[in-house]
Motif scaffolding. Structure first.
Motif, PDB file in Angstrom:
ATOM      1  N   PRO A 230       0.809  -1.212   0.000  1.00 10.25           N
ATOM      2  CA  PRO A 230       0.000   0.000   0.000  1.00 10.25           C
ATOM      3  C   PRO A 230       0.846   1.267   0.000  1.00 10.25           C
ATOM      4  O   PRO A 230       0.411   2.302  -0.479  1.00 10.25           O
ATOM      5  CB  PRO A 230      -0.837  -0.107   1.268  1.00 10.25           C
ATOM      6  N   LYS A 231       2.062   1.183   0.498  1.00  9.88           N
ATOM      7  CA  LYS A 231       2.933   2.358   0.528  1.00  9.88           C
ATOM      8  C   LYS A 231       3.229   2.824  -0.900  1.00  9.88           C
ATOM      9  O   LYS A 231       3.172   4.018  -1.190  1.00  9.88           O
ATOM     10  CB  LYS A 231       4.236   2.031   1.261  1.00  9.88           C
ATOM     11  N   ASN A 232       3.507   1.872  -1.802  1.00  6.73           N
ATOM     12  CA  ASN A 232       3.771   2.229  -3.193  1.00  6.73           C
ATOM     13  C   ASN A 232       2.536   2.826  -3.850  1.00  6.73           C
ATOM     14  O   ASN A 232       2.631   3.769  -4.632  1.00  6.73           O
ATOM     15  CB  ASN A 232       4.238   1.011  -3.988  1.00  6.73           C
ATOM     16  N   SER A 233       1.373   2.282  -3.558  1.00  8.74           N
ATOM     17  CA  SER A 233       0.133   2.774  -4.151  1.00  8.74           C
ATOM     18  C   SER A 233      -0.144   4.209  -3.698  1.00  8.74           C
ATOM     19  O   SER A 233      -0.530   5.051  -4.502  1.00  8.74           O
ATOM     20  CB  SER A 233      -1.043   1.885  -3.753  1.00  8.74           C
ATOM     21  N   ILE A 234       0.054   4.479  -2.439  1.00  7.58           N
ATOM     22  CA  ILE A 234      -0.189   5.825  -1.904  1.00  7.58           C
ATOM     23  C   ILE A 234       0.813   6.814  -2.484  1.00  7.58           C
ATOM     24  O   ILE A 234       0.457   7.927  -2.866  1.00  7.58           O
ATOM     25  CB  ILE A 234      -0.141   5.817  -0.361  1.00  7.58           C
ATOM     26  N   GLN A 235       2.073   6.393  -2.592  1.00 10.96           N
ATOM     27  CA  GLN A 235       3.095   7.269  -3.157  1.00 10.96           C
ATOM     28  C   GLN A 235       2.798   7.577  -4.624  1.00 10.96           C
ATOM     29  O   GLN A 235       2.951   8.711  -5.072  1.00 10.96           O
ATOM     30  CB  GLN A 235       4.478   6.635  -3.017  1.00 10.96           C
ATOM     31  N   GLU A 236       2.380   6.566  -5.364  1.00  7.94           N
ATOM     32  CA  GLU A 236       2.056   6.767  -6.777  1.00  7.94           C
ATOM     33  C   GLU A 236       0.851   7.693  -6.922  1.00  7.94           C
ATOM     34  O   GLU A 236       0.835   8.579  -7.780  1.00  7.94           O
ATOM     35  CB  GLU A 236       1.783   5.422  -7.462  1.00  7.94           C
ATOM     36  N   LEU A 237      -0.149   7.510  -6.084  1.00  5.49           N
ATOM     37  CA  LEU A 237      -1.329   8.361  -6.113  1.00  5.49           C
ATOM     38  C   LEU A 237      -0.954   9.807  -5.783  1.00  5.49           C
ATOM     39  O   LEU A 237      -1.419  10.746  -6.445  1.00  5.49           O
ATOM     40  CB  LEU A 237      -2.383   7.846  -5.126  1.00  5.49           C
ATOM     41  N   ALA A 238      -0.102   9.997  -4.793  1.00  2.00           N
ATOM     42  CA  ALA A 238       0.344  11.344  -4.422  1.00  2.00           C
ATOM     43  C   ALA A 238       1.118  11.982  -5.571  1.00  2.00           C
ATOM     44  O   ALA A 238       0.945  13.175  -5.867  1.00  2.00           O
ATOM     45  CB  ALA A 238       1.197  11.292  -3.165  1.00  2.00           C
ATOM     46  N   LYS A 239       1.952  11.204  -6.235  1.00  2.00           N
ATOM     47  CA  LYS A 239       2.729  11.709  -7.367  1.00  2.00           C
ATOM     48  C   LYS A 239       1.794  12.140  -8.497  1.00  2.00           C
ATOM     49  O   LYS A 239       1.976  13.205  -9.096  1.00  2.00           O
ATOM     50  CB  LYS A 239       3.695  10.632  -7.856  1.00  2.00           C
ATOM     51  N   GLN A 240       0.789  11.324  -8.791  1.00  2.00           N
ATOM     52  CA  GLN A 240      -0.163  11.658  -9.842  1.00  2.00           C
ATOM     53  C   GLN A 240      -0.945  12.920  -9.490  1.00  2.00           C
ATOM     54  O   GLN A 240      -1.212  13.761 -10.346  1.00  2.00           O
ATOM     55  CB  GLN A 240      -1.118  10.491 -10.092  1.00  2.00           C
ATOM     56  N   ALA A 241      -1.316  13.046  -8.220  1.00  2.00           N
ATOM     57  CA  ALA A 241      -2.051  14.234  -7.777  1.00  2.00           C
ATOM     58  C   ALA A 241      -1.188  15.487  -7.928  1.00  2.00           C
ATOM     59  O   ALA A 241      -1.676  16.540  -8.354  1.00  2.00           O
ATOM     60  CB  ALA A 241      -2.508  14.074  -6.332  1.00  2.00           C
ATOM     61  N   GLN A 242       0.100  15.390  -7.617  1.00  2.00           N
ATOM     62  CA  GLN A 242       1.007  16.525  -7.766  1.00  2.00           C
ATOM     63  C   GLN A 242       1.160  16.905  -9.238  1.00  2.00           C
ATOM     64  O   GLN A 242       1.169  18.095  -9.582  1.00  2.00           O
ATOM     65  CB  GLN A 242       2.378  16.206  -7.168  1.00  2.00           C
ATOM     66  N   GLU A 243       1.274  15.911 -10.103  1.00  2.00           N
ATOM     67  CA  GLU A 243       1.392  16.179 -11.534  1.00  2.00           C
ATOM     68  C   GLU A 243       0.127  16.851 -12.065  1.00  2.00           C
ATOM     69  O   GLU A 243       0.199  17.797 -12.851  1.00  2.00           O
ATOM     70  CB  GLU A 243       1.668  14.886 -12.301  1.00  2.00           C
ATOM     71  N   LEU A 244      -1.019  16.364 -11.628  1.00  2.00           N
ATOM     72  CA  LEU A 244      -2.289  16.944 -12.050  1.00  2.00           C
ATOM     73  C   LEU A 244      -2.401  18.383 -11.553  1.00  2.00           C
ATOM     74  O   LEU A 244      -2.808  19.277 -12.293  1.00  2.00           O
ATOM     75  CB  LEU A 244      -3.460  16.099 -11.524  1.00  2.00           C
ATOM     76  N   GLN A 245      -2.003  18.612 -10.314  1.00  2.00           N
ATOM     77  CA  GLN A 245      -2.054  19.961  -9.749  1.00  2.00           C
ATOM     78  C   GLN A 245      -1.140  20.900 -10.526  1.00  2.00           C
ATOM     79  O   GLN A 245      -1.503  22.032 -10.817  1.00  2.00           O
ATOM     80  CB  GLN A 245      -1.659  19.952  -8.265  1.00  2.00           C
ATOM     81  N   ALA A 246       0.047  20.429 -10.908  1.00  2.00           N
ATOM     82  CA  ALA A 246       0.981  21.249 -11.674  1.00  2.00           C
ATOM     83  C   ALA A 246       0.396  21.614 -13.040  1.00  2.00           C
ATOM     84  O   ALA A 246       0.505  22.757 -13.491  1.00  2.00           O
ATOM     85  CB  ALA A 246       2.317  20.527 -11.831  1.00  2.00           C
ATOM     86  N   LYS A 247      -0.241  20.653 -13.705  1.00  2.00           N
ATOM     87  CA  LYS A 247      -0.871  20.921 -14.998  1.00  2.00           C
ATOM     88  C   LYS A 247      -1.993  21.941 -14.857  1.00  2.00           C
ATOM     89  O   LYS A 247      -2.142  22.844 -15.679  1.00  2.00           O
ATOM     90  CB  LYS A 247      -1.440  19.633 -15.602  1.00  2.00           C
ATOM     91  N   MET A 248      -2.783  21.794 -13.809  1.00  2.00           N
ATOM     92  CA  MET A 248      -3.898  22.709 -13.593  1.00  2.00           C
ATOM     93  C   MET A 248      -3.397  24.113 -13.246  1.00  2.00           C
ATOM     94  O   MET A 248      -3.966  25.107 -13.701  1.00  2.00           O
ATOM     95  CB  MET A 248      -4.832  22.164 -12.521  1.00  2.00           C
TER      96      MET A 248
END
Length: 115
Positions: free
Chosen positions: A12-30
């Protein structure tokens, strides 16, 4: 017989880290799209080109052009109505483009307070 899971799936640690990374990328695009939209200008013309209003993506009125022939001291109410209509249409256009752009980036994801 044991089923094979993709590597990292059970952690679950990898899943949470990947989700956080995707959220940061999405936030940067927005954020980037928001900066670009704020720099754009939107214009609306009403009354047969009698009044033209230009607003920015920051929802601020930048310019207003009024044809001299529509300035009638006896009918200020009509001029006021034309100005209001032009401002509202220009703001509506800016807001619609911003909303559509953000929805396209987020894939329709609506998370108030996050984006």
């Amino acid at each position: 017989m044991k089923a094979r899971l993709p590597q990292g799936f059970g952690n679950p640690k990898n899943s949470i880290q990947e989700l956080a990374k995707q959220a940061q990328e999405l936030q940067a695009k927005m954020d980037q799209a928001n900066r670009e939209l704020e720099e754009k200008e939107y214009s609306a013309t009403v009354g047969g080109n009698a009044v033209t209003v230009t607003v920015t993506g920051k929802m601020e009125v930048k310019k207003m052009e009024i044809k001299p022939e529509v300035v009638d001291p006896e009918d200020i109410e009509m001029l006021s109505d034309l100005i209001i209509a032009a401002v509202n249409e220009a703001l509506r256009t800016a807001a619609t483009e911003k909303s559509e752009t953000m929805e396209q980036i987020s894939g329709g994801l609506n998370m108030p307070g996050v984006f």
